[in-house]
Design an enzyme around this catalytic site. Sequence first.
Site, short mmCIF file in Angstrom:
data_model
loop_
_atom_site.label_atom_id
_atom_site.label_comp_id
_atom_site.label_asym_id
_atom_site.label_seq_id
_atom_site.Cartn_x
_atom_site.Cartn_y
_atom_site.Cartn_z
N ASN A 1 20.13 -36.01 117.94
CA ASN A 1 21.33 -36.85 117.85
C ASN A 1 22.56 -35.99 118.05
O ASN A 1 22.56 -34.79 117.73
CB ASN A 1 21.40 -37.50 116.45
CG ASN A 1 22.60 -38.43 116.32
OD1 ASN A 1 22.93 -39.19 117.23
ND2 ASN A 1 23.30 -38.36 115.19
N ILE B 1 16.92 -44.98 112.89
CA ILE B 1 15.66 -44.78 113.62
C ILE B 1 14.51 -45.02 112.65
O ILE B 1 14.46 -44.42 111.58
CB ILE B 1 15.61 -43.33 114.18
CG1 ILE B 1 16.73 -43.13 115.20
CG2 ILE B 1 14.27 -43.01 114.80
CD1 ILE B 1 16.66 -44.04 116.42
N LEU C 1 23.77 -46.22 117.30
CA LEU C 1 24.32 -46.38 115.95
C LEU C 1 23.38 -47.07 114.95
O LEU C 1 23.79 -47.38 113.84
CB LEU C 1 25.65 -47.14 116.03
CG LEU C 1 26.67 -46.49 116.98
CD1 LEU C 1 27.96 -47.29 117.03
CD2 LEU C 1 26.95 -45.03 116.62
N HIS D 1 26.57 -35.90 116.82
CA HIS D 1 27.51 -36.48 115.86
C HIS D 1 28.90 -35.89 116.13
O HIS D 1 29.02 -34.66 116.29
CB HIS D 1 27.07 -36.17 114.42
CG HIS D 1 27.92 -36.86 113.43
ND1 HIS D 1 27.77 -38.20 113.12
CD2 HIS D 1 28.98 -36.43 112.70
CE1 HIS D 1 28.69 -38.55 112.24
NE2 HIS D 1 29.43 -37.50 111.96
C1 GAR Z 1 30.06 -40.09 120.64
O1 GAR Z 1 31.27 -39.51 120.24
C2 GAR Z 1 28.96 -39.71 119.68
O2 GAR Z 1 29.12 -38.43 119.14
C3 GAR Z 1 29.15 -40.77 118.61
O3 GAR Z 1 29.40 -41.94 119.33
C4 GAR Z 1 30.15 -41.62 120.49
C5 GAR Z 1 29.53 -42.34 121.66
O4 GAR Z 1 30.33 -42.20 122.80
N1 GAR Z 1 27.99 -40.87 117.77
C6 GAR Z 1 28.08 -41.13 116.47
O5 GAR Z 1 29.15 -41.36 115.90
C7 GAR Z 1 26.76 -41.10 115.71
N2 GAR Z 1 26.97 -41.13 114.32
P1 GAR Z 1 29.74 -42.58 124.21
O6 GAR Z 1 29.17 -43.99 124.09
O7 GAR Z 1 30.91 -42.52 125.14
O8 GAR Z 1 28.69 -41.58 124.55
#
Ligand code: GAR
Length: 194
Positions: A104, A90, A87, A106
């Site tokens: 990435n 980069i 989060l 999203h």
């Molecule tokens: C995931 O849903 C990913 O898509 C999101 O964080 C979550 C992490 O879950 N990423 C974002 O929102 C990036 N902007 P996890 O820790 O269980 O993999």
Amino acid sequence: MLKANIAIFASGQGSNALNLIHHFESHPEIHVQFVLSNKSDAKVLEEAKKLGVQTFSFSNAEVENGEFITQFCIDQHIDFIVLAGYLRKIPVGLIAQFPNHIFNIHPALLPKFGGAGMYGKHVHEAVLANQEKETGITIHLVNEDFDSGEKIAQFHCDLGENETIETIQQKVQALEHAYFPLVIEETILKARNV
Ligand code: GAR
């Protein structure tokens, strides 16, 4: 041919990071070199270690220091970087060193519901509030701005009348777990063969 080394950056639970580790466990061409987090107590580090993967944690200042993090990845012989629930921004130095080699995921259909502050459950909250009929996931290249790099793949799911943040999260996570490793694998193999 040497295997392509990937670094996974993650900040939280790490379900996607762990799914990637499992997917590439005995892959003939792709190796997960390490998991890195900006949170020393992130659950993902503990779980990745149990699976025999090296882990590192750095402060936000360190991971946002382009020279430091770039040199670290070079020293570790990294070829590709995969952001899996990572989060922080980069640094440009890292993007310059790994052009088109940072990916990435999203949890929405970009360009909808992207940008600063749009991560994890905040995304699903916004999707629900907007009464969207569908949502999904976007896998994209990373550039200097949040969630705006070139799209690699998108997958959709329908939303019904009675969705909650939790049901949307479950649908989106199912897509992430089904497709993220496959898209990363295909993208890396294609990049290596050009
Ligand atoms: C995931 O849903 C990913 O898509 C999101 O964080 C979550 C992490 O879950 N990423 C974002 O929102 C990036 N902007 P996890 O820790 O269980 O993999």
